[in-house]
Design a protein around this motif. Structure first.
Motif, PDB file in Angstrom:
ATOM      1  N   LEU A   1       0.820  -1.210   0.000  1.00  0.00           N
ATOM      2  CA  LEU A   1       0.000   0.000   0.000  1.00  0.00           C
ATOM      3  C   LEU A   1       0.857   1.265   0.000  1.00  0.00           C
ATOM      4  O   LEU A   1       0.389   2.328  -0.388  1.00  0.00           O
ATOM      5  CB  LEU A   1      -0.932   0.017   1.210  1.00  0.00           C
ATOM      6  CG  LEU A   1      -2.006  -1.065   1.277  1.00  0.00           C
ATOM      7  CD1 LEU A   1      -2.807  -0.932   2.557  1.00  0.00           C
ATOM      8  CD2 LEU A   1      -2.925  -0.988   0.064  1.00  0.00           C
ATOM      9  N   VAL A   2       2.082   1.141   0.453  1.00  0.00           N
ATOM     10  CA  VAL A   2       2.963   2.308   0.574  1.00  0.00           C
ATOM     11  C   VAL A   2       3.595   2.597  -0.782  1.00  0.00           C
ATOM     12  O   VAL A   2       4.275   1.748  -1.360  1.00  0.00           O
ATOM     13  CB  VAL A   2       4.062   2.048   1.625  1.00  0.00           C
ATOM     14  CG1 VAL A   2       4.910   3.302   1.805  1.00  0.00           C
ATOM     15  CG2 VAL A   2       3.447   1.616   2.948  1.00  0.00           C
ATOM     16  N   GLN A   3       3.387   3.805  -1.286  1.00  0.00           N
ATOM     17  CA  GLN A   3       3.869   4.175  -2.612  1.00  0.00           C
ATOM     18  C   GLN A   3       4.928   5.264  -2.587  1.00  0.00           C
ATOM     19  O   GLN A   3       5.730   5.382  -3.517  1.00  0.00           O
ATOM     20  CB  GLN A   3       2.685   4.658  -3.464  1.00  0.00           C
ATOM     21  CG  GLN A   3       1.616   3.603  -3.675  1.00  0.00           C
ATOM     22  CD  GLN A   3       2.138   2.399  -4.439  1.00  0.00           C
ATOM     23  OE1 GLN A   3       2.767   2.542  -5.483  1.00  0.00           O
ATOM     24  NE2 GLN A   3       1.900   1.207  -3.913  1.00  0.00           N
ATOM     25  N   ARG A   4       4.963   6.077  -1.535  1.00  0.00           N
ATOM     26  CA  ARG A   4       5.936   7.160  -1.410  1.00  0.00           C
ATOM     27  C   ARG A   4       6.266   7.361   0.067  1.00  0.00           C
ATOM     28  O   ARG A   4       5.543   6.858   0.943  1.00  0.00           O
ATOM     29  CB  ARG A   4       5.407   8.466  -2.000  1.00  0.00           C
ATOM     30  CG  ARG A   4       5.156   8.390  -3.490  1.00  0.00           C
ATOM     31  CD  ARG A   4       5.017   9.742  -4.142  1.00  0.00           C
ATOM     32  NE  ARG A   4       5.252   9.578  -5.569  1.00  0.00           N
ATOM     33  CZ  ARG A   4       5.597  10.553  -6.387  1.00  0.00           C
ATOM     34  NH1 ARG A   4       5.720  11.788  -5.925  1.00  0.00           N
ATOM     35  NH2 ARG A   4       5.820  10.317  -7.666  1.00  0.00           N
ATOM     36  N   ALA A   5       7.333   8.099   0.333  1.00  0.00           N
ATOM     37  CA  ALA A   5       7.709   8.360   1.727  1.00  0.00           C
ATOM     38  C   ALA A   5       8.167   9.804   1.881  1.00  0.00           C
ATOM     39  O   ALA A   5       8.846  10.351   1.002  1.00  0.00           O
ATOM     40  CB  ALA A   5       8.827   7.413   2.165  1.00  0.00           C
ATOM     41  N   ILE A   6       7.767  10.404   2.982  1.00  0.00           N
ATOM     42  CA  ILE A   6       8.281  11.706   3.390  1.00  0.00           C
ATOM     43  C   ILE A   6       9.069  11.492   4.676  1.00  0.00           C
ATOM     44  O   ILE A   6       8.532  11.007   5.670  1.00  0.00           O
ATOM     45  CB  ILE A   6       7.148  12.724   3.615  1.00  0.00           C
ATOM     46  CG1 ILE A   6       6.395  12.960   2.308  1.00  0.00           C
ATOM     47  CG2 ILE A   6       7.705  14.043   4.158  1.00  0.00           C
ATOM     48  CD1 ILE A   6       5.199  13.886   2.450  1.00  0.00           C
ATOM     49  N   HIS A   7      10.331  11.834   4.644  1.00  0.00           N
ATOM     50  CA  HIS A   7      11.254  11.599   5.750  1.00  0.00           C
ATOM     51  C   HIS A   7      11.524  12.939   6.427  1.00  0.00           C
ATOM     52  O   HIS A   7      12.214  13.801   5.887  1.00  0.00           O
ATOM     53  CB  HIS A   7      12.540  10.988   5.192  1.00  0.00           C
ATOM     54  CG  HIS A   7      13.545  10.597   6.223  1.00  0.00           C
ATOM     55  ND1 HIS A   7      14.563   9.703   5.968  1.00  0.00           N
ATOM     56  CD2 HIS A   7      13.724  10.972   7.514  1.00  0.00           C
ATOM     57  CE1 HIS A   7      15.300   9.543   7.039  1.00  0.00           C
ATOM     58  NE2 HIS A   7      14.821  10.317   7.983  1.00  0.00           N
ATOM     59  N   LEU A   8      10.968  13.120   7.617  1.00  0.00           N
ATOM     60  CA  LEU A   8      11.089  14.384   8.350  1.00  0.00           C
ATOM     61  C   LEU A   8      12.242  14.303   9.344  1.00  0.00           C
ATOM     62  O   LEU A   8      12.354  13.336  10.105  1.00  0.00           O
ATOM     63  CB  LEU A   8       9.784  14.693   9.084  1.00  0.00           C
ATOM     64  CG  LEU A   8       9.740  15.995   9.901  1.00  0.00           C
ATOM     65  CD1 LEU A   8       9.939  17.203   8.985  1.00  0.00           C
ATOM     66  CD2 LEU A   8       8.417  16.110  10.649  1.00  0.00           C
ATOM     67  N   ILE A   9      13.090  15.339   9.338  1.00  0.00           N
ATOM     68  CA  ILE A   9      14.277  15.357  10.203  1.00  0.00           C
ATOM     69  C   ILE A   9      14.305  16.657  10.996  1.00  0.00           C
ATOM     70  O   ILE A   9      14.094  17.742  10.448  1.00  0.00           O
ATOM     71  CB  ILE A   9      15.565  15.237   9.372  1.00  0.00           C
ATOM     72  CG1 ILE A   9      15.548  13.954   8.529  1.00  0.00           C
ATOM     73  CG2 ILE A   9      16.792  15.266  10.276  1.00  0.00           C
ATOM     74  CD1 ILE A   9      16.730  13.830   7.592  1.00  0.00           C
ATOM     75  N   ARG A  10      14.594  16.528  12.286  1.00  0.00           N
ATOM     76  CA  ARG A  10      14.721  17.699  13.160  1.00  0.00           C
ATOM     77  C   ARG A  10      16.064  17.627  13.900  1.00  0.00           C
ATOM     78  O   ARG A  10      16.618  16.547  14.099  1.00  0.00           O
ATOM     79  CB  ARG A  10      13.564  17.734  14.172  1.00  0.00           C
ATOM     80  CG  ARG A  10      13.491  19.036  14.971  1.00  0.00           C
ATOM     81  CD  ARG A  10      12.291  19.046  15.885  1.00  0.00           C
ATOM     82  NE  ARG A  10      12.171  20.342  16.567  1.00  0.00           N
ATOM     83  CZ  ARG A  10      11.273  20.624  17.485  1.00  0.00           C
ATOM     84  NH1 ARG A  10      10.388  19.709  17.863  1.00  0.00           N
ATOM     85  NH2 ARG A  10      11.230  21.830  18.043  1.00  0.00           N
TER      86      ARG A  10
END
Length: 309
Positions: free
Chosen positions: A114-123
């Motif tokens: 089901l997963v087609q894309r990813a957003i990788h958030l970094i702080r």
């Protein structure tokens, strides 16, 4: 959408799956208030390796276990279904469920396909860690835990005390563990909330590994992008998800910088050394912007020279 049904429960105590053929999630946030996008739906997941009170035997993950946690969440189902009963009385009760008290929360998982894309958030790792302390404070305030709040006030001293308590909970496991080496153990002694810095670095290592293994188009977003150009950062995400901007953006309130308020210079140097040591090459390329080791060393040398005069 979200993996976590407790964040989007309806008045009747139910969760609405994003896909009809995937009852285990993800689940739609505010299903009655907005249309579901045609292409991609941004979905919240924390993935794995985040247990603050665990030692290395529990928080050290493999790419497989990390991915499993990325796909895992939970949702509410009628208590009759949760108990596995299927008599007519329970079927009737299940179909007429009207409130959360008639529901039971169960863990669930969906297919990685089901997963087609990813957003990788970094702080920034220091700000990220202090924000967890503030989240803990927020939860204790809601619970009216006055003694806890007095023991760990929202000050640098309160933060350091909280870290000491958290570090103590995993000390036995860390001392005996074969999963960490002597260099890591040595650095741990110099860093408050050292387990969080390990988990932070591991999380980004594994996130990069998983999206590579799944061959996912990935957008990396640094938290400070919102501060420098809020509208530009949002538009970049919308473009990645092939979504239009339909409404005016809500106000963005940037978080504070805590590294110099809650950590000593020596603690920061040790934490940065630990992150550098643990980070994969690709991870370090994304985190190097937070490395102010040279400035800290110059500052400490200048201070030492002044004290000798």
């Amino acid at each position: 959408a979200t993996n976590y049904g407790k964040e989007c429960v309806e008045k009747d105590g139910k969760n609405v799956p994003l896909f009809q053929d995937s009852p285990g999630g993800p689940f739609i946030l505010n299903p009655n208030d907005r249309e579901i996008p045609d292409r991609y739906v941004m979905t919240k997941t924390h993935c794995g390796g985040r247990c603050q009170t665990c030692g290395p035997s529990k928080y050290i993950e493999t790419p497989e276990s990390f991915l499993d946690a990325c796909l895992t969440g939970g949702h509410y189902i009628p208590k009759a279904d949760a108990n596995g009963k299927d008599d007519e009385k329970n079927k009737s009760s299940s179909s007429s469920t009207t409130s959360l008290k008639d529901m039971e929360f169960v863990n669930s998982k969906y297919d990685k396909k089901l997963v087609q894309r990813a957003i990788h958030l970094i702080r920034d790792p220091f700000d990220n860690l202090v924000s967890r302390f503030h989240l803990e404070q927020h939860e204790k305030t809601k619970q009216n835990r006055t003694e806890w709040l007095q023991t760990y006030p929202n000050t640098s001293e309160g933060f350091q005390s909280w870290c000491g308590y958290m570090d103590g909970k995993s000390l036995k496991d860390e001392t005996k563990s074969d999963l960490i080496d002597d260099k890591v153990r040595s650095l741990f002694k110099k860093i408050p909330c050292h387990g969080d810095f390990y988990r932070y670095t591991q999380w980004h290592n594994l996130a990069l590994k998983v999206v590579e293994d799944l061959d996912l188009p990935t957008l990396v977003v640094h938290y400070e992008n919102y501060e420098r150009n809020y509208e530009g950062a949002v538009d970049t995400i919308l473009d990645f998800l092939e979504l239009p901007r339909n409404n005016a953006l809500p106000e963005f309130i940037a978080g504070k910088r805590y590294k110099s308020l809650y950590f000593s210079d020596k603690q920061r140097l040790a934490a940065l050394e630990l992150i550098r040591y643990l980070a994969d090459e690709e991870t370090w390329e994304l985190l190097v912007r937070y490395d102010d080791t040279s400035e800290l060393e110059d500052k400490m040398a200048e201070k030492e020279a002044t004290e000798k005069q």
